[in-house]
Scaffold this motif. Structure first.
Motif, PDB file in Angstrom:
ATOM      1  N   GLU A  79      31.607 -27.684  29.649  1.00  0.00           N
ATOM      2  CA  GLU A  79      31.482 -27.172  31.010  1.00  0.00           C
ATOM      3  C   GLU A  79      31.170 -25.682  31.063  1.00  0.00           C
ATOM      4  O   GLU A  79      31.311 -25.055  32.109  1.00  0.00           O
ATOM      5  CB  GLU A  79      32.769 -27.468  31.800  1.00  0.00           C
ATOM      6  N   LYS A  80      30.756 -25.113  29.935  1.00  0.00           N
ATOM      7  CA  LYS A  80      30.405 -23.691  29.906  1.00  0.00           C
ATOM      8  C   LYS A  80      29.265 -23.453  28.927  1.00  0.00           C
ATOM      9  O   LYS A  80      29.094 -24.200  27.954  1.00  0.00           O
ATOM     10  CB  LYS A  80      31.602 -22.832  29.495  1.00  0.00           C
ATOM     11  N   THR A 126      28.715 -15.662  30.806  1.00  0.00           N
ATOM     12  CA  THR A 126      29.256 -17.023  30.729  1.00  0.00           C
ATOM     13  C   THR A 126      28.761 -17.799  31.937  1.00  0.00           C
ATOM     14  O   THR A 126      28.864 -17.321  33.074  1.00  0.00           O
ATOM     15  CB  THR A 126      30.795 -17.008  30.717  1.00  0.00           C
ATOM     16  N   ILE A 127      28.206 -18.967  31.706  1.00  0.00           N
ATOM     17  CA  ILE A 127      27.701 -19.816  32.786  1.00  0.00           C
ATOM     18  C   ILE A 127      28.617 -21.024  32.923  1.00  0.00           C
ATOM     19  O   ILE A 127      28.828 -21.764  31.960  1.00  0.00           O
ATOM     20  CB  ILE A 127      26.260 -20.289  32.501  1.00  0.00           C
ATOM     21  N   ASP A 128      29.177 -21.217  34.112  1.00  0.00           N
ATOM     22  CA  ASP A 128      29.932 -22.433  34.393  1.00  0.00           C
ATOM     23  C   ASP A 128      28.949 -23.550  34.712  1.00  0.00           C
ATOM     24  O   ASP A 128      28.074 -23.390  35.580  1.00  0.00           O
ATOM     25  CB  ASP A 128      30.884 -22.216  35.571  1.00  0.00           C
ATOM     26  N   ASN A 132      28.826 -31.641  30.913  1.00  0.00           N
ATOM     27  CA  ASN A 132      27.643 -31.861  30.080  1.00  0.00           C
ATOM     28  C   ASN A 132      28.121 -32.453  28.750  1.00  0.00           C
ATOM     29  O   ASN A 132      28.180 -31.779  27.724  1.00  0.00           O
ATOM     30  CB  ASN A 132      26.921 -30.521  29.873  1.00  0.00           C
ATOM     31  N   LEU A 133      28.477 -33.729  28.780  1.00  0.00           N
ATOM     32  CA  LEU A 133      29.146 -34.369  27.657  1.00  0.00           C
ATOM     33  C   LEU A 133      28.291 -34.412  26.397  1.00  0.00           C
ATOM     34  O   LEU A 133      28.817 -34.397  25.279  1.00  0.00           O
ATOM     35  CB  LEU A 133      29.560 -35.797  28.037  1.00  0.00           C
ATOM     36  N   LYS A 134      26.970 -34.444  26.556  1.00  0.00           N
ATOM     37  CA  LYS A 134      26.083 -34.522  25.405  1.00  0.00           C
ATOM     38  C   LYS A 134      25.590 -33.154  24.938  1.00  0.00           C
ATOM     39  O   LYS A 134      24.829 -33.069  23.970  1.00  0.00           O
ATOM     40  CB  LYS A 134      24.873 -35.416  25.732  1.00  0.00           C
TER      41      LYS A 134
END
Length: 366
Positions: free
Chosen positions: A116-117, A131-133, A137-139
């Protein structure tokens, strides 16, 4: 491209930024190869690795363990020097709270993707710049253009539709968001210069190409009628519009779309009545003229990683309709094989495939 399944002997595979060499991670360690000769350039047997990323042909490697050994945590990124066999500088590693799903590098930036980051580092000082939230993004799906002039990072922007966030990692700001598909994304790739982005959804039937600077759709290509999982996308190298776009799917086929031919088809339609009333994107999606397929390139269901390493224009003055080309296409299967095909497209847009060489990645000796 990291592998989430434990059934394959190869856990990850990646080419460097100019496609001059590639690396694989296995349960025993990692290896670096020269794709032209098949020669093993470097090998390190120290445990299982899920990520191995190179910086061109330098001695720099960014490596992440697969978690099969206590010392090789999937939450730890190690910066490795192949010349000394040790971690770089005083900073040996970067540790995170959750597993690292993807890593990308160029001469200025180090990108680390978590569920998630996304973290952006200065690659020389290892100072964190931003840092981008992200959405879950499970893959670890992402795309990165290594060019310093158009250095973009692309990430999924939604879990319910195929939206893409395009972020400028040099200027550290969001560039645009592109609504590419109705279904969630399955694959993304940026051209090496950052000018174009190609996407495929979980349906896998349509592949779309957008111009990044304007966030506008340029092309739509139909891969097939029935859904299929797209495992990789690759643009051919180019300073402007890439000539070729490649896609591989769970069916085991390699699909190549000739963008140069699509341009000529588009210009011819624009002067016809039908072409003037039907949008180009609709025509392109259903026009098979620029679509070339190598069936059964790998066994169906076997994961593969494929790139267009090189594209050469072939001298042919017999027609001005389209420029013929010759492309070197490399396939790495997670079952442990490397294949190099030569694809030739002539002035009539007819294609032929020749298998140049093939070898077992797990048995090659230095």
């Amino acid at each position: 491209m990291a592998n989430q399944s434990s059934s394959y002997p190869i856990l990850c595979a990646s080419f460097n930024q100019d496609n001059s060499c590639f690396a694989i991670g296995t349960r025993d360690g990692f290896k670096i190869f020269d794709p032209n000769s098949g020669r093993l350039l470097y090998e390190r047997a120290i445990g299982a690795f899920s990520i191995v990323e190179m910086l061109y042909r330098s001695s720099f490697l960014a490596i992440v363990g697969a978690g099969e050994q206590p010392s090789l945590s999937p939450r730890r990124l190690c910066l490795f020097n192949t010349e000394t066999g040790t971690a770089l500088k005083e900073v040996k590693e970067l540790n995170f709270l959750t597993s690292i799903l993807a890593v990308r590098v160029n001469k200025k930036r180090l990108i680390v993707i978590l569920q998630e980051k996304a973290y952006i580092y200065d690659i020389n000082s290892l100072v964190i710049l931003d840092t981008i939230d992200t959405v879950p993004n499970l893959k670890g799906l992402c795309a990165f253009s290594p060019s310093l002039d158009g250095c973009f990072l692309a990430l999924p922007a939604s879990t319910v539709k195929g939206s893409v966030l395009v972020y400028n990692v040099m200027e550290l700001n969001s560039h645009c968001e592109i609504d590419a598909h109705r279904s969630p994304l399955a694959a993304i790739v940026l051209s090496s210069n950052g000018m174009y982005i190609a996407t495929a959804s979980e349906q896998g039937t349509i592949i779309r190409v957008h111009l990044v600077s304007e966030a506008t759709k340029s092309y739509s290509f139909r891969r097939g009628t029935y859904p299929s999982t797209i495992s990789s996308l690759s643009f051919g190298p180019s300073l402007q519009l890439p000539d070729l776009l490649l896609a591989t799917s769970s069916s085991g086929s390699v699909h190549v779309f000739y963008l140069g031919f699509a341009i000529n088809q588009r210009s011819r339609r624009s002067i016809s009545f039908l072409g003037s009333i039907i949008p180009d994107s609709v025509n392109d999606a259903f026009d098979p003229a620029h679509h070339h397929v190598l069936h059964n390139a790998v066994p169906a269901g076997v994961k593969s990683y494929v790139v267009i390493r090189k594209v050469d224009k072939v001298a042919d003055t017999s027609s001005s309709d389209s420029l013929p080309c010759r492309a070197s296409i490399s396939i790495i299967t997670y079952s442990g094989y490397f294949q190099e095909y030569i694809l030739t497209i002539n002035h009539k847009n007819e294609s032929s495939w020749i298998l140049e060489h093939e070898f077992n990645l797990l048995t090659v000796m230095a």
